[in-house]
Design an enzyme around this catalytic site. Structure first.
Site, short mmCIF file in Angstrom:
data_model
loop_
_atom_site.label_atom_id
_atom_site.label_comp_id
_atom_site.label_asym_id
_atom_site.label_seq_id
_atom_site.Cartn_x
_atom_site.Cartn_y
_atom_site.Cartn_z
CE1 TYR A 22 -4.24 -1.34 0.59
CE2 TYR A 22 -3.08 -3.16 1.45
CZ TYR A 22 -4.09 -2.70 1.02
OH TYR A 22 -5.40 -3.49 0.88
CB CYS A 283 -0.34 3.09 10.39
SG CYS A 283 0.39 2.69 8.96
C1 UDX Z 1 4.01 -1.48 5.37
C2 UDX Z 1 4.14 -1.33 6.71
O1 UDX Z 1 3.10 -1.85 7.27
C3 UDX Z 1 4.41 0.14 7.28
O2 UDX Z 1 4.68 0.02 8.35
C4 UDX Z 1 5.46 0.71 6.66
O3 UDX Z 1 5.47 1.88 6.58
C5 UDX Z 1 5.57 0.46 4.80
O4 UDX Z 1 5.30 -1.10 4.65
P1 UDX Z 1 2.35 -1.32 3.52
O5 UDX Z 1 2.80 -0.97 2.30
O6 UDX Z 1 0.96 -0.99 3.76
O7 UDX Z 1 2.97 -1.02 4.61
O8 UDX Z 1 2.51 -3.14 3.72
P2 UDX Z 1 2.07 -4.21 2.79
O9 UDX Z 1 1.00 -3.95 1.92
O10 UDX Z 1 2.11 -5.47 3.64
O11 UDX Z 1 3.58 -4.34 1.82
C6 UDX Z 1 4.74 -4.82 2.17
C7 UDX Z 1 5.24 -5.65 1.02
O12 UDX Z 1 6.36 -5.91 1.16
C8 UDX Z 1 4.32 -6.91 0.70
O13 UDX Z 1 3.96 -6.99 -0.58
C9 UDX Z 1 5.51 -8.02 0.82
O14 UDX Z 1 5.30 -8.73 0.05
C10 UDX Z 1 6.84 -7.21 0.59
N1 UDX Z 1 8.11 -7.67 1.14
C11 UDX Z 1 7.85 -8.15 2.45
C12 UDX Z 1 9.34 -8.16 0.44
O15 UDX Z 1 8.97 -7.75 -0.80
N2 UDX Z 1 10.27 -8.68 1.05
C13 UDX Z 1 10.34 -8.85 2.37
O16 UDX Z 1 11.36 -9.68 2.79
C14 UDX Z 1 8.96 -8.65 3.03
C1 UDX Z 2 -3.05 6.76 8.91
C2 UDX Z 2 -2.51 8.27 8.72
O1 UDX Z 2 -3.54 9.31 8.54
C3 UDX Z 2 -1.37 8.53 7.75
O2 UDX Z 2 -0.67 9.77 7.96
C4 UDX Z 2 -0.33 7.33 7.89
O3 UDX Z 2 0.62 7.51 6.95
C5 UDX Z 2 -0.88 5.86 7.96
O4 UDX Z 2 -2.01 5.86 9.06
P1 UDX Z 2 -4.78 5.52 7.23
O5 UDX Z 2 -4.64 4.58 8.21
O6 UDX Z 2 -4.52 4.97 6.05
O7 UDX Z 2 -3.59 6.86 7.52
O8 UDX Z 2 -6.14 6.35 7.38
P2 UDX Z 2 -6.76 7.51 8.38
O9 UDX Z 2 -7.56 8.24 7.49
O10 UDX Z 2 -5.67 8.29 9.49
O11 UDX Z 2 -7.97 6.62 9.12
C6 UDX Z 2 -7.52 5.88 10.18
C7 UDX Z 2 -8.68 5.48 11.13
O12 UDX Z 2 -9.17 6.21 11.67
C8 UDX Z 2 -9.81 5.04 10.21
O13 UDX Z 2 -10.48 3.69 10.58
C9 UDX Z 2 -10.83 5.82 10.13
O14 UDX Z 2 -12.07 5.69 9.85
C10 UDX Z 2 -10.56 6.43 11.42
N1 UDX Z 2 -10.97 7.91 11.88
C11 UDX Z 2 -10.35 8.71 11.38
C12 UDX Z 2 -12.03 8.26 12.81
O15 UDX Z 2 -12.72 7.17 13.10
N2 UDX Z 2 -12.41 9.42 13.02
C13 UDX Z 2 -11.57 10.41 12.35
O16 UDX Z 2 -12.14 11.75 12.68
C14 UDX Z 2 -10.74 10.22 11.50
#
Ligand code: UDX
Ligand code: UDX
Length: 466
Positions: A22, A283
């Site tokens: 992501y 996160c």
């Molecule tokens: C992740 C973490 O959750 C977050 O804390 C960090 O900031 C960024 O990476 P996200 O991108 O949401 O966030 O995670 P995820 O969608 O699980 O992607 C990680 C990818 O890394 C996966 O596609 C996984 O297959 C890959 N990976 C993992 C590798 O390519 N090599 C590895 O050794 C381990």
């Molecule tokens: C968060 C941070 O916003 C982002 O900066 C960081 O890089 C990753 O973590 P994300 O988890 O993608 O991003 O979504 P976010 O919009 O922050 O929402 C997190 C959770 O809080 C969701 O479940 C959302 O529904 C909830 N939320 C958010 C509330 O319940 N109330 C609010 O007012 C705002």
């Protein structure tokens, strides 16, 4: 220059991202879009994921992402499973592999599991034959860069690796917009000459489209800790308002009016004050657990306790919500058809990681309710999350079909589509008395009440017909 010569022009820089998730996928797509003279390659050990990134059906749903990928893919954006080749040719390597909460051993349930990070560092050493800048994109505990610098410096080839921290602040559902117009970009480096040069190289990437004053440079440690603190502060605002939503329900105050009243104070600000069933996402919980663990490891118990309460309130809120459903449905859910409108942790994403809907579903199943889950994007992930109880749950993408014969509707994700449904029609098809529990406060409660529903918002007086 003809097009063939143009194609053979060497790229100005070669950027690699390890981890096509992501964070890595969208971030690199936008960098490639904005820096057409850079070659941007994203690698992942997950071949299926890479296949999807190379197909018309991307592995993640993000508004605007398809267009960005279509413009850059094959031009200067490439997705591959060849980690070794990617490392060899890159000048700059972003590491965006996952750093989940440790599930075993010391720090289980709290510390970050850095095994993928360390493995990646080792791969970088194995396949490098020249100096490189390594960018920490994954959220990591403070001082991880130091550990990485040590591991990388231990290489026997005499190669210099400079570790830079560049945490990502994008939120899911608005990732592309957040990347195109971030409030700020943060780049942390060591105060050495090589550290400053590396930071300048990363600044140079973002300066292609982001005003220079929004690119902040700090020490390595401030940058790492800022990421955890930013998420902790955001989550804390939600827990603060959610803790008060409980009080509002007891006192007939309205949490939305309170949020508006306090949010008008520019020192407080109006964002992130929406009371809800609780925050989810990959996160907030992970990063606060991590912050708490770090504070405890320095024997700062009060600091740790303070931030831990943010998580406790979040659990309290979703349990409180289910408790209310049980009470209002006359203390028994056995055999009752209960429909979840929304399973994603927030709107505009199919992501369900840490979604409060997961624990809500499990609590409802324990009460032996017949749970039906509806969501426009998240049903595939919901099936995986609930694999162990899949045969006890119905998955129905169509909200009207899901609601037919139901006793209660629970709005768990703030998808716009739920605002626009024909609730008159839905009411007619439901068992009576019919209930709506709006866990996101997105519906027109007065109108629903008029139709005949018993309406239970969050932090507002209930509208019943008793
Ligand atoms: C992740 C973490 O959750 C977050 O804390 C960090 O900031 C960024 O990476 P996200 O991108 O949401 O966030 O995670 P995820 O969608 O699980 O992607 C990680 C990818 O890394 C996966 O596609 C996984 O297959 C890959 N990976 C993992 C590798 O390519 N090599 C590895 O050794 C381990
Ligand atoms: C968060 C941070 O916003 C982002 O900066 C960081 O890089 C990753 O973590 P994300 O988890 O993608 O991003 O979504 P976010 O919009 O922050 O929402 C997190 C959770 O809080 C969701 O479940 C959302 O529904 C909830 N939320 C958010 C509330 O319940 N109330 C609010 O007012 C705002």
């Amino acid at each position: 220059m003809n097009s063939e010569e143009e194609r053979l022009q060497p790229f100005e820089k070669r950027i690699l991202c390890i981890g096509a998730g992501y964070v890595g996928g969208p971030t690199m797509a936008v960098i490639a879009l904005k820096c057409p003279t850079y070659k941007v390659t994203v690698v992942d050990i997950n071949a299926r994921r890479i296949e999807q990134w190379n197909s018309p059906q991307l592995p993640i749903f993000e508004p605007g992402l398809d267009e960005v990928v279509q413009k850059a893919r094959g031009r200067n954006l490439f997705f591959s499973t060849d980690v070794a080749a990617g490392i060899r040719e890159a000048d700059i390597i972003f590491v965006s592999v996952n750093t989940p909460t440790k599930s075993f051993g010391l720090g289980a349930g709290a510390a970050a599991d850095l095994q993928y990070w360390e493995k990646t560092a080792q791969q970088i050493i194995d396949h490098s034959d020249g100096a490189k800048i390594i960018v920490e994109k994954s959220t990591v505990p403070v001082k991880t860069a130091e550990a990485m610098q040590r591991i990388l410096s231990s290489n026997q080839k005499g190669i210099h690796f400079e570790v830079v921290s560049n945490p990502e602040f994008l939120a899911e559902g608005t990732a592309v917009q957040d990347l195109l117009e971030p409030d700020r970009v943060l780049i942390g480096s060591l105060p050495t000459e090589t550290g400053k040069t590396a930071a300048a190289a990363i600044v140079g990437i973002y300066a292609h489209w982001i005003p220079r004053e929004r690119i902040l440079t700090t020490s390595l440690w401030s940058s790492e800790l800022s990421k955890l603190v930013a998420n902790a502060f955001l989550a804390q605002r939600i827990s603060s308002i959610n803790s008060l939503s409980a009080l509002c329900e007891e006192t007939q105050a309205d949490v939305t009016e309170i949020a508006t009243a306090i949010g008008a104070d520019s020192r407080i600000g109006s964002k992130f004050l929406n009371a809800s069933i609780g925050f989810g996402g990959s996160c907030f919980k992970k990063d606060i657990n991590n912050l708490v663990y770090i504070a405890r490891s320095y024997n700062l118990q009060e600091t740790a306790d303070y931030w831990e309460m943010v998580l406790k309130i979040n659990d309290f809120q979703s349990r409180r919500f289910v408790g209310k459903v049980i009470r209002q449905l006359f203390n028994t859910l056995v055999g009752k058809r209960i429909v979840l409108f929304g399973f994603a942790f927030k709107a505009n994403t199919g992501d369900t990681r840490e979604s409060p809907a997961i624990s809500v579903t499990r609590q409802l199943l324990e009460e032996r309710a017949r749970v039906v889950i509806s969501d426009p994007q998240a049903l595939d992930n919901a099936r995986l999350d609930l694999a162990d109880v899949e045969n006890q749950v119905e998955f129905e993408p169509d909200p009207y079909r899901a609601a037919a014969g139901a006793r209660a509707l629970l709005v768990l994700t703030e998808w716009d589509l739920y605002r626009k449904l024909d609730y008159q029609l839905i009411f007619q098809g439901m068992e009576k008395p019919a209930f709506i529990f709006d866990g996101r406060n997105i519906l027109d409660h007065a109108r629903l009440h008029e139709i005949g529903f018993h309406v239970f918002p969050i932090g507002k007086p209930a509208l019943t017909h008793y």
